[in-house]
Scaffold this motif. Structure first.
Motif, PDB file in Angstrom:
ATOM      1  N   MET A  59      43.925  20.438  68.130  1.00 26.23           N
ATOM      2  CA  MET A  59      42.975  20.919  69.374  1.00 26.23           C
ATOM      3  C   MET A  59      43.153  22.307  69.680  1.00 26.23           C
ATOM      4  SD  MET A  59      42.930  18.992  73.104  1.00 26.23           S
ATOM      5  CE  MET A  59      42.830  17.379  72.391  1.00 26.23           C
ATOM      6  N   LYS A  60      42.126  22.934  70.273  1.00 24.59           N
ATOM      7  CA  LYS A  60      42.449  24.507  70.663  1.00 24.59           C
ATOM      8  C   LYS A  60      41.771  24.298  72.229  1.00 24.59           C
ATOM      9  CE  LYS A  60      42.544  27.036  66.613  1.00 24.59           C
ATOM     10  NZ  LYS A  60      42.705  26.198  65.601  1.00 24.59           N
ATOM     11  N   ALA A  61      42.474  24.770  72.984  1.00 25.92           N
ATOM     12  CA  ALA A  61      42.000  24.880  74.384  1.00 25.92           C
ATOM     13  C   ALA A  61      41.842  26.274  74.817  1.00 25.92           C
ATOM     14  CB  ALA A  61      43.238  24.329  75.451  1.00 25.92           C
ATOM     15  N   ILE A  62      40.757  26.576  75.322  1.00 25.00           N
ATOM     16  CA  ILE A  62      40.312  28.184  75.677  1.00 25.00           C
ATOM     17  C   ILE A  62      40.304  28.067  77.077  1.00 25.00           C
ATOM     18  CG2 ILE A  62      38.774  29.909  75.382  1.00 25.00           C
ATOM     19  CD1 ILE A  62      38.100  28.405  72.740  1.00 25.00           C
ATOM     20  N   TYR A  63      40.875  29.018  77.998  1.00 24.60           N
ATOM     21  CA  TYR A  63      40.836  29.204  79.261  1.00 24.60           C
ATOM     22  C   TYR A  63      39.975  30.467  79.542  1.00 24.60           C
ATOM     23  CZ  TYR A  63      41.848  29.749  84.285  1.00 24.60           C
ATOM     24  OH  TYR A  63      41.861  30.134  85.438  1.00 24.60           O
ATOM     25  N   CYS A  64      39.067  30.347  80.491  1.00 27.18           N
ATOM     26  CA  CYS A  64      38.107  31.310  81.078  1.00 27.18           C
ATOM     27  C   CYS A  64      36.821  31.432  79.988  1.00 27.18           C
ATOM     28  CB  CYS A  64      38.349  32.610  80.981  1.00 27.18           C
ATOM     29  SG  CYS A  64      39.842  33.097  82.034  1.00 27.18           S
ATOM     30  N   ALA A  65      35.842  30.965  80.490  1.00 24.83           N
ATOM     31  CA  ALA A  65      34.632  30.519  79.747  1.00 24.83           C
ATOM     32  C   ALA A  65      33.507  31.659  79.894  1.00 24.83           C
ATOM     33  CB  ALA A  65      34.009  28.943  80.230  1.00 24.83           C
ATOM     34  N   GLY A  66      33.918  32.849  79.974  1.00 22.71           N
ATOM     35  CA  GLY A  66      32.588  33.810  80.098  1.00 22.71           C
ATOM     36  C   GLY A  66      32.638  34.412  78.671  1.00 22.71           C
ATOM     37  N   GLU A  67      31.983  35.604  78.718  1.00 27.48           N
ATOM     38  CA  GLU A  67      31.647  36.247  77.312  1.00 27.48           C
ATOM     39  C   GLU A  67      32.604  36.382  76.385  1.00 27.48           C
ATOM     40  OE1 GLU A  67      28.241  36.814  76.599  1.00 27.48           O
ATOM     41  OE2 GLU A  67      27.808  35.780  78.470  1.00 27.48           O
ATOM     42  N   GLN A  68      33.866  36.605  76.761  1.00 25.42           N
ATOM     43  CA  GLN A  68      34.816  36.473  76.028  1.00 25.42           C
ATOM     44  C   GLN A  68      35.247  35.388  75.116  1.00 25.42           C
ATOM     45  OE1 GLN A  68      36.197  39.528  74.822  1.00 25.42           O
ATOM     46  NE2 GLN A  68      34.931  40.642  76.353  1.00 25.42           N
ATOM     47  N   ALA A  69      34.643  34.303  75.748  1.00 24.01           N
ATOM     48  CA  ALA A  69      35.152  33.139  75.437  1.00 24.01           C
ATOM     49  C   ALA A  69      33.965  32.771  74.159  1.00 24.01           C
ATOM     50  CB  ALA A  69      34.765  31.946  76.261  1.00 24.01           C
ATOM     51  N   ARG A  70      32.786  33.170  74.318  1.00 24.81           N
ATOM     52  CA  ARG A  70      31.871  33.037  73.268  1.00 24.81           C
ATOM     53  C   ARG A  70      32.318  33.960  71.954  1.00 24.81           C
ATOM     54  NH1 ARG A  70      27.470  30.941  75.870  1.00 24.81           N
ATOM     55  NH2 ARG A  70      27.285  31.201  78.058  1.00 24.81           N
ATOM     56  N   VAL A  71      33.049  35.085  72.157  1.00 24.87           N
ATOM     57  CA  VAL A  71      33.366  35.795  70.935  1.00 24.87           C
ATOM     58  C   VAL A  71      34.624  34.856  70.402  1.00 24.87           C
ATOM     59  CG1 VAL A  71      34.612  37.661  70.324  1.00 24.87           C
ATOM     60  CG2 VAL A  71      32.803  37.934  72.012  1.00 24.87           C
ATOM     61  N   VAL A  72      35.522  34.533  70.986  1.00 24.82           N
ATOM     62  CA  VAL A  72      36.593  33.667  70.467  1.00 24.82           C
ATOM     63  C   VAL A  72      35.945  32.407  69.892  1.00 24.82           C
ATOM     64  CG1 VAL A  72      38.617  32.101  71.226  1.00 24.82           C
ATOM     65  CG2 VAL A  72      38.399  34.418  72.284  1.00 24.82           C
ATOM     66  N   ILE A  75      44.721  21.793  82.805  1.00 24.08           N
ATOM     67  CA  ILE A  75      45.315  22.027  81.778  1.00 24.08           C
ATOM     68  C   ILE A  75      46.638  21.107  81.572  1.00 24.08           C
ATOM     69  CG2 ILE A  75      46.444  24.070  80.486  1.00 24.08           C
ATOM     70  CD1 ILE A  75      44.133  25.903  81.484  1.00 24.08           C
ATOM     71  N   ARG A  76      47.032  21.014  82.790  1.00 19.28           N
ATOM     72  CA  ARG A  76      48.626  20.237  82.938  1.00 19.28           C
ATOM     73  C   ARG A  76      48.482  18.899  82.323  1.00 19.28           C
ATOM     74  NH1 ARG A  76      48.130  22.675  88.329  1.00 19.28           N
ATOM     75  NH2 ARG A  76      49.309  24.611  88.252  1.00 19.28           N
ATOM     76  N   GLU A  77      47.252  18.493  82.226  1.00 19.82           N
ATOM     77  CA  GLU A  77      46.735  17.113  81.844  1.00 19.82           C
ATOM     78  C   GLU A  77      47.070  16.976  80.005  1.00 19.82           C
ATOM     79  OE1 GLU A  77      43.402  15.674  83.204  1.00 19.82           O
ATOM     80  OE2 GLU A  77      44.097  16.010  85.339  1.00 19.82           O
ATOM     81  N   LEU A  78      46.984  18.054  79.519  1.00 25.17           N
ATOM     82  CA  LEU A  78      47.203  18.219  77.983  1.00 25.17           C
ATOM     83  C   LEU A  78      48.479  17.968  77.450  1.00 25.17           C
ATOM     84  CD1 LEU A  78      45.002  21.086  77.452  1.00 25.17           C
ATOM     85  CD2 LEU A  78      44.178  18.871  77.282  1.00 25.17           C
ATOM     86  N   ASN A  79      48.477  17.481  76.493  1.00 26.81           N
ATOM     87  CA  ASN A  79      49.810  17.231  75.564  1.00 26.81           C
ATOM     88  C   ASN A  79      50.180  18.442  75.031  1.00 26.81           C
ATOM     89  OD1 ASN A  79      52.006  16.622  73.856  1.00 26.81           O
ATOM     90  ND2 ASN A  79      51.213  14.787  73.313  1.00 26.81           N
ATOM     91  N   PRO A  80      51.134  19.164  75.198  1.00 30.75           N
ATOM     92  CA  PRO A  80      51.293  20.571  74.814  1.00 30.75           C
ATOM     93  C   PRO A  80      51.570  20.680  73.253  1.00 30.75           C
ATOM     94  CG  PRO A  80      53.154  20.077  76.370  1.00 30.75           C
ATOM     95  CD  PRO A  80      52.174  18.875  76.208  1.00 30.75           C
ATOM     96  N   SER A  81      52.198  19.402  72.748  1.00 30.83           N
ATOM     97  CA  SER A  81      52.323  19.237  71.310  1.00 30.83           C
ATOM     98  C   SER A  81      50.930  19.115  70.333  1.00 30.83           C
ATOM     99  CB  SER A  81      53.667  18.255  70.774  1.00 30.83           C
ATOM    100  OG  SER A  81      52.791  16.984  71.044  1.00 30.83           O
ATOM    101  N   ASN A  82      50.067  18.973  71.026  1.00 26.79           N
ATOM    102  CA  ASN A  82      48.648  18.889  70.331  1.00 26.79           C
ATOM    103  C   ASN A  82      47.728  20.011  70.405  1.00 26.79           C
ATOM    104  OD1 ASN A  82      49.630  16.060  69.325  1.00 26.79           O
ATOM    105  ND2 ASN A  82      48.759  15.374  71.120  1.00 26.79           N
ATOM    106  N   VAL A  83      47.966  21.029  71.400  1.00 24.78           N
ATOM    107  CA  VAL A  83      47.035  22.050  71.657  1.00 24.78           C
ATOM    108  C   VAL A  83      47.826  23.331  71.316  1.00 24.78           C
ATOM    109  CG1 VAL A  83      46.114  23.190  73.714  1.00 24.78           C
ATOM    110  CG2 VAL A  83      46.375  20.513  73.751  1.00 24.78           C
ATOM    111  N   SER A  84      46.815  24.301  70.676  1.00 29.69           N
ATOM    112  CA  SER A  84      46.855  25.613  70.654  1.00 29.69           C
ATOM    113  C   SER A  84      46.111  26.240  71.773  1.00 29.69           C
ATOM    114  CB  SER A  84      46.380  26.217  69.481  1.00 29.69           C
ATOM    115  OG  SER A  84      47.112  25.751  68.355  1.00 29.69           O
ATOM    116  N   PHE A  85      46.702  27.118  72.257  1.00 30.20           N
ATOM    117  CA  PHE A  85      45.986  27.591  73.671  1.00 30.20           C
ATOM    118  C   PHE A  85      45.689  28.928  73.688  1.00 30.20           C
ATOM    119  CE2 PHE A  85      45.979  29.068  78.176  1.00 30.20           C
ATOM    120  CZ  PHE A  85      45.247  27.885  78.787  1.00 30.20           C
ATOM    121  N   LEU A  86      44.478  29.299  74.032  1.00 30.79           N
ATOM    122  CA  LEU A  86      44.009  30.694  73.985  1.00 30.79           C
ATOM    123  C   LEU A  86      43.413  31.023  75.377  1.00 30.79           C
ATOM    124  CD1 LEU A  86      42.017  30.263  70.835  1.00 30.79           C
ATOM    125  CD2 LEU A  86      43.784  31.549  71.053  1.00 30.79           C
ATOM    126  N   VAL A  87      43.619  32.332  75.750  1.00 27.02           N
ATOM    127  CA  VAL A  87      43.212  32.764  76.844  1.00 27.02           C
ATOM    128  C   VAL A  87      41.992  33.820  76.648  1.00 27.02           C
ATOM    129  CG1 VAL A  87      43.449  34.254  79.109  1.00 27.02           C
ATOM    130  CG2 VAL A  87      45.256  32.741  78.261  1.00 27.02           C
TER     131      VAL A  87
END
Length: 68
Positions: free
Chosen positions: A1-14, A51-63
């Motif tokens: 699972m990948k979590a992406i923080y900030c959902a603006g135009e840069q998130a669309r690029v990611v 975000i604190r509710e996520l299991n860190p062993s299952n997530v790759s995180f992107l800003v």
């Protein structure tokens, strides 16, 4: 699972890059100002507190923060 923080135009690029690379992982979005909205069909699940509710062993995180 990948979590992406900030959902603006840069998130669309990611999102575009991730979709082109594999499209296999579940993608989840977080944004303090846009909780409950959607980005490209993905629900924005909440702000940074969720975000604190996520299991860190299952997530790759992107800003994805930036100005366009």
């Amino acid at each position: 699972m990948k979590a992406i923080y900030c959902a603006g135009e840069q998130a669309r690029v990611v999102l575009d890059i991730l979709d082109r690379n594999d499209g296999q992982d579940e993608l989840i979005f977080f944004d303090d100002k846009k909780a409950g909205e959607t980005i490209e069909g993905y629900e924005i699940r909440g702000g940074i507190e969720k975000i604190r509710e996520l299991n860190p062993s299952n997530v790759s995180f992107l800003v994805a923060y930036g100005q366009s």
